[in-house]
Design a protein around this motif. Structure first.
Motif, mmCIF file in Angstrom:
data_model
loop_
_atom_site.group_PDB
_atom_site.id
_atom_site.type_symbol
_atom_site.label_atom_id
_atom_site.label_comp_id
_atom_site.label_asym_id
_atom_site.label_seq_id
_atom_site.Cartn_x
_atom_site.Cartn_y
_atom_site.Cartn_z
ATOM 1 N N GLU A 1 20.681 11.148 -8.468
ATOM 2 C CA GLU A 1 20.903 11.772 -7.160
ATOM 3 C C GLU A 1 19.777 12.721 -6.736
ATOM 4 O OE1 GLU A 1 25.717 11.941 -6.859
ATOM 5 O OE2 GLU A 1 24.732 13.701 -7.679
ATOM 6 N N GLU A 2 18.644 12.672 -7.373
ATOM 7 C CA GLU A 2 17.567 13.604 -7.031
ATOM 8 C C GLU A 2 17.131 13.437 -5.591
ATOM 9 O OE1 GLU A 2 13.651 15.338 -6.426
ATOM 10 O OE2 GLU A 2 14.153 13.203 -6.275
ATOM 11 N N GLU A 3 17.060 12.200 -5.134
ATOM 12 C CA GLU A 3 16.581 11.927 -3.775
ATOM 13 C C GLU A 3 17.587 12.310 -2.689
ATOM 14 O OE1 GLU A 3 13.585 11.502 -3.397
ATOM 15 O OE2 GLU A 3 12.759 10.342 -5.040
ATOM 16 N N ILE A 4 18.791 12.703 -3.100
ATOM 17 C CA ILE A 4 19.802 13.137 -2.121
ATOM 18 C C ILE A 4 20.316 14.547 -2.432
ATOM 19 C CG2 ILE A 4 20.496 10.846 -1.347
ATOM 20 C CD1 ILE A 4 22.879 11.009 -3.317
ATOM 21 N N GLY A 5 19.527 15.313 -3.168
ATOM 22 C CA GLY A 5 19.859 16.719 -3.355
ATOM 23 C C GLY A 5 20.449 17.124 -4.689
ATOM 24 N N SER A 6 20.671 16.195 -5.596
ATOM 25 C CA SER A 6 21.175 16.520 -6.945
ATOM 26 C C SER A 6 22.481 17.318 -6.907
ATOM 27 C CB SER A 6 20.115 17.294 -7.744
ATOM 28 O OG SER A 6 18.944 16.548 -7.878
ATOM 29 N N ASP A 7 23.375 16.934 -6.022
ATOM 30 C CA ASP A 7 24.608 17.700 -5.846
ATOM 31 C C ASP A 7 25.435 17.871 -7.121
ATOM 32 O OD1 ASP A 7 24.045 18.101 -3.187
ATOM 33 O OD2 ASP A 7 25.393 16.531 -2.463
ATOM 34 N N ASN A 8 25.390 16.919 -8.032
ATOM 35 C CA ASN A 8 26.241 16.983 -9.219
ATOM 36 C C ASN A 8 25.501 17.437 -10.472
ATOM 37 O OD1 ASN A 8 28.932 15.950 -8.274
ATOM 38 N ND2 ASN A 8 27.543 14.407 -7.456
ATOM 39 N N LEU A 9 24.228 17.723 -10.370
ATOM 40 C CA LEU A 9 23.436 18.113 -11.528
ATOM 41 C C LEU A 9 23.888 19.459 -12.099
ATOM 42 C CD1 LEU A 9 21.116 17.405 -13.429
ATOM 43 C CD2 LEU A 9 19.563 18.502 -11.801
ATOM 44 N N VAL B 1 13.920 16.505 -21.489
ATOM 45 C CA VAL B 1 13.188 15.615 -20.585
ATOM 46 C C VAL B 1 14.114 15.305 -19.421
ATOM 47 C CG1 VAL B 1 12.101 13.359 -20.306
ATOM 48 C CG2 VAL B 1 11.821 14.622 -22.454
ATOM 49 N N TYR B 2 13.706 15.745 -18.237
ATOM 50 C CA TYR B 2 14.469 15.501 -17.015
ATOM 51 C C TYR B 2 13.737 14.439 -16.197
ATOM 52 C CZ TYR B 2 15.848 15.842 -12.182
ATOM 53 O OH TYR B 2 16.245 15.523 -10.920
ATOM 54 N N GLY B 3 14.501 13.596 -15.548
ATOM 55 C CA GLY B 3 13.932 12.637 -14.621
ATOM 56 C C GLY B 3 15.025 12.085 -13.742
ATOM 57 N N HIS B 4 14.636 11.145 -12.871
ATOM 58 C CA HIS B 4 15.647 10.499 -12.035
ATOM 59 C C HIS B 4 15.290 9.036 -11.833
ATOM 60 C CE1 HIS B 4 13.266 10.635 -8.201
ATOM 61 N NE2 HIS B 4 12.762 11.716 -8.750
ATOM 62 N N TYR B 5 16.343 8.251 -11.669
ATOM 63 C CA TYR B 5 16.177 6.807 -11.511
ATOM 64 C C TYR B 5 16.448 6.343 -10.084
ATOM 65 C CZ TYR B 5 21.253 6.880 -12.169
ATOM 66 O OH TYR B 5 22.589 7.149 -12.050
ATOM 67 N N ASP B 6 16.846 7.252 -9.217
ATOM 68 C CA ASP B 6 17.044 6.863 -7.818
ATOM 69 C C ASP B 6 15.722 6.977 -7.067
ATOM 70 O OD1 ASP B 6 17.234 9.745 -7.987
ATOM 71 O OD2 ASP B 6 18.222 9.800 -6.036
ATOM 72 N N VAL B 7 15.631 6.246 -5.962
ATOM 73 C CA VAL B 7 14.399 6.202 -5.176
ATOM 74 C C VAL B 7 14.704 6.441 -3.697
ATOM 75 C CG1 VAL B 7 13.240 4.625 -6.783
ATOM 76 C CG2 VAL B 7 14.495 3.678 -4.827
ATOM 77 N N GLN B 8 13.652 6.755 -2.956
ATOM 78 C CA GLN B 8 13.737 6.936 -1.509
ATOM 79 C C GLN B 8 13.951 5.586 -0.816
ATOM 80 O OE1 GLN B 8 13.209 9.533 0.835
ATOM 81 N NE2 GLN B 8 13.528 10.975 -0.854
ATOM 82 N N PRO B 9 14.540 5.593 0.379
ATOM 83 C CA PRO B 9 14.570 4.364 1.183
ATOM 84 C C PRO B 9 13.138 3.896 1.462
ATOM 85 C CG PRO B 9 16.067 6.012 2.071
ATOM 86 C CD PRO B 9 15.251 6.700 1.012
ATOM 87 N N VAL B 10 12.982 2.651 1.850
ATOM 88 C CA VAL B 10 11.644 2.074 2.020
ATOM 89 C C VAL B 10 11.122 2.132 3.452
ATOM 90 C CG1 VAL B 10 11.886 0.582 0.024
ATOM 91 C CG2 VAL B 10 12.569 -0.261 2.281
ATOM 92 N N ASP B 11 11.940 2.590 4.384
ATOM 93 C CA ASP B 11 11.507 2.639 5.788
ATOM 94 C C ASP B 11 10.341 3.606 5.982
ATOM 95 O OD1 ASP B 11 13.468 0.839 6.513
ATOM 96 O OD2 ASP B 11 14.946 2.408 6.891
ATOM 97 N N PRO B 12 9.414 3.282 6.815
ATOM 98 C CA PRO B 12 9.301 2.057 7.614
ATOM 99 C C PRO B 12 8.707 0.907 6.782
ATOM 100 C CG PRO B 12 7.562 3.575 8.243
ATOM 101 C CD PRO B 12 8.395 4.262 7.189
ATOM 102 N N ILE B 13 9.446 -0.155 6.672
ATOM 103 C CA ILE B 13 9.093 -1.301 5.836
ATOM 104 C C ILE B 13 7.766 -1.936 6.254
ATOM 105 C CG2 ILE B 13 10.421 -2.986 7.155
ATOM 106 C CD1 ILE B 13 10.223 -2.907 3.322
ATOM 107 N N GLU B 14 7.430 -1.852 7.536
ATOM 108 C CA GLU B 14 6.189 -2.490 8.007
ATOM 109 C C GLU B 14 4.927 -1.811 7.459
ATOM 110 O OE1 GLU B 14 7.614 0.415 11.128
ATOM 111 O OE2 GLU B 14 8.553 -1.231 10.043
ATOM 112 N N LEU B 15 5.068 -0.642 6.865
ATOM 113 C CA LEU B 15 3.912 0.028 6.276
ATOM 114 C C LEU B 15 3.613 -0.431 4.842
ATOM 115 C CD1 LEU B 15 4.364 3.676 7.587
ATOM 116 C CD2 LEU B 15 2.942 1.833 8.525
ATOM 117 N N TRP B 16 4.509 -1.222 4.298
ATOM 118 C CA TRP B 16 4.302 -1.749 2.950
ATOM 119 C C TRP B 16 3.420 -2.989 3.007
ATOM 120 C CZ3 TRP B 16 6.056 0.125 -1.750
ATOM 121 C CH2 TRP B 16 6.914 1.228 -1.674
ATOM 122 N N ASP B 17 2.500 -3.115 2.050
ATOM 123 C CA ASP B 17 1.661 -4.315 1.928
ATOM 124 C C ASP B 17 2.387 -5.434 1.201
ATOM 125 O OD1 ASP B 17 -0.458 -3.030 3.171
ATOM 126 O OD2 ASP B 17 -1.283 -2.308 1.267
#
Length: 169
Positions: free
Chosen positions: A157-165, A83-99
């Motif tokens: 590190e999935e959201e930044i390319g998984s360099d160390n995977l 089972v593979y997954g990742h716990y990192d997330v993308q930045p939230v910008d542009p923040i004004e698009l969030w409700d």
């Protein structure tokens, strides 16, 4: 099957609350300002993995963010599922698009979610899915057992390319 449904129903509130706590962590790997949050998230994933019944759970250091590893070995003669997954997330910008605040999860009903869904950064990609796999193992562990060997490899590190995977594997 009825005992599985009963276990899920009896633990539904706990499952939701645990997921909400996981989603509150701004584990944005692309921004060094969130380094401590990413590390804290790795440790929470390890705790959740342990609580689900995985064994040999370890927060494995890499040159970047850690990979959380755990396993449930039933019988070496049985197949093993990774089972593979990742716990990192993308930045939230542009923040004004969030409700709402991306790290203050809310449950709301929509046309496509008439029973309600959790809205937060990572609720779909990938904390929600990764968490679902951990809960599936917990449910199996508590309602009759896991039918195969399972190994978990959850990276930060999935959201930044998984360099160390690749190095880790």
């Amino acid at each position: 099957m009825e005992h599985i449904k009963k276990y899920i129903e009896n633990n539904k509130d706990r499952f939701i609350n645990e997921l909400i706590e996981l989603l509150k962590i701004p584990s944005i790997s692309a921004d060094p300002a969130y380094k401590e949050d990413v590390l804290n998230c790795a440790h929470l994933v390890a705790e959740l993995m342990n609580n689900a019944g995985a064994e040999n759970v370890e927060v494995c250091k890499t040159a970047g963010y850690p990979i959380v590893y755990g396993e449930k070995i039933i019988d070496n003669n049985l197949p093993t599922v990774l089972v593979y997954g990742h716990y990192d997330v993308q930045p939230v910008d542009p923040i004004e698009l969030w409700d709402s605040d991306p790290f203050e999860p809310i449950i709301k009903k929509t046309d496509i979610h008439p029973e309600g869904a959790i809205f937060a950064r990572g609720s779909c990609d990938d904390k929600g899915q990764m968490y679902m796999h951990l809960k599936a193992i917990e449910v199996l562990n508590n309602t009759g057992g896991v039918p195969c060997n399972i190994k978990f490899m959850i990276e930060g590190e999935e959201e930044i390319g998984s360099d160390n995977l690749e190095i880790f594997v």
